[in-house]
Design a protein around this motif. Structure first.
Motif, PDB file in Angstrom:
ATOM      1  N   UNK A  35       0.793  -1.180  -0.204  1.00  0.00           N
ATOM      2  CA  UNK A  35       0.096  -0.035   0.042  1.00  0.00           C
ATOM      3  C   UNK A  35       0.728   1.221   0.116  1.00  0.00           C
ATOM      4  N   UNK A  36       2.096   1.122   0.156  1.00  0.00           N
ATOM      5  CA  UNK A  36       2.925   2.366   0.323  1.00  0.00           C
ATOM      6  C   UNK A  36       3.117   3.003   1.555  1.00  0.00           C
ATOM      7  N   UNK A  37       2.424   2.597   2.611  1.00  0.00           N
ATOM      8  CA  UNK A  37       2.833   2.731   3.805  1.00  0.00           C
ATOM      9  C   UNK A  37       2.375   1.751   5.040  1.00  0.00           C
ATOM     10  N   UNK A  38       2.686   1.889   6.322  1.00  0.00           N
ATOM     11  CA  UNK A  38       2.067   0.800   7.144  1.00  0.00           C
ATOM     12  C   UNK A  38       1.182   1.689   8.191  1.00  0.00           C
ATOM     13  N   UNK A  39       0.381   0.819   8.833  1.00  0.00           N
ATOM     14  CA  UNK A  39      -0.405   1.379   9.700  1.00  0.00           C
ATOM     15  C   UNK A  39      -0.493   0.571  11.025  1.00  0.00           C
ATOM     16  N   UNK A  40      -0.509   1.019  12.243  1.00  0.00           N
ATOM     17  CA  UNK A  40      -0.195   0.445  13.299  1.00  0.00           C
ATOM     18  C   UNK A  40      -1.057   1.128  14.399  1.00  0.00           C
TER      19      UNK A  40
END
Length: 128
Positions: free
Chosen positions: A33-38
């Motif tokens: 996705x081009x980014x990570x989410x935490x």
């Protein structure tokens, strides 16, 4: 389409635990996705040195209170509804006040792989 729940991620290898925090990495580099989410929990009463030299990060506080102190700069209060953006690889100290953990929604660019932990300088390595 990718659909995941917090609970399924928390009960998997996507949950990384450190002395001062734990992070449930719901979206990672291999999701493309081009980014990570935490969703990251900063434990109450802790003070964590962080310096993301290889990543930009946006952080939204969902619960708890604390502060972020930029090295050689200003200190900003954090409470639910606060968004801070580390757009200049800002070296900082993140503190969660006593009384409750801070729960934060975090976005990293470039995305992390999921196994990263801070090194002795508060840095996540850049992993290809």
């Amino acid at each position: 389409m990718i659909v995941r729940t917090f609970d399924e991620c928390k009960n998997s290898e996507r949950r990384v635990v450190s002395d001062n925090w734990e992070s449930v990495r719901m979206l990672l580099k291999d999701d493309n996705m081009g980014f990570s989410f935490h969703i990251t929990t900063i434990y109450q009463g802790t003070d964590t040195h962080i310096h993301y030299q290889n990543h930009l990060e946006s952080v939204y506080c969902m619960s708890g209170e604390g502060e972020i102190e930029v090295v050689n700069g200003k200190t900003y209060p954090i409470k639910p509804g606060t968004l801070y953006i580390l757009d200049k690889h800002d070296e900082h100290f993140l503190r969660a006040y006593e009384g409750a953990d801070m729960v934060m929604a975090c976005v990293f660019n470039p995305p992390i792989t999921g196994a990263e932990v801070h090194d002795e300088n508060g840095v996540y390595p850049l992993v290809d």
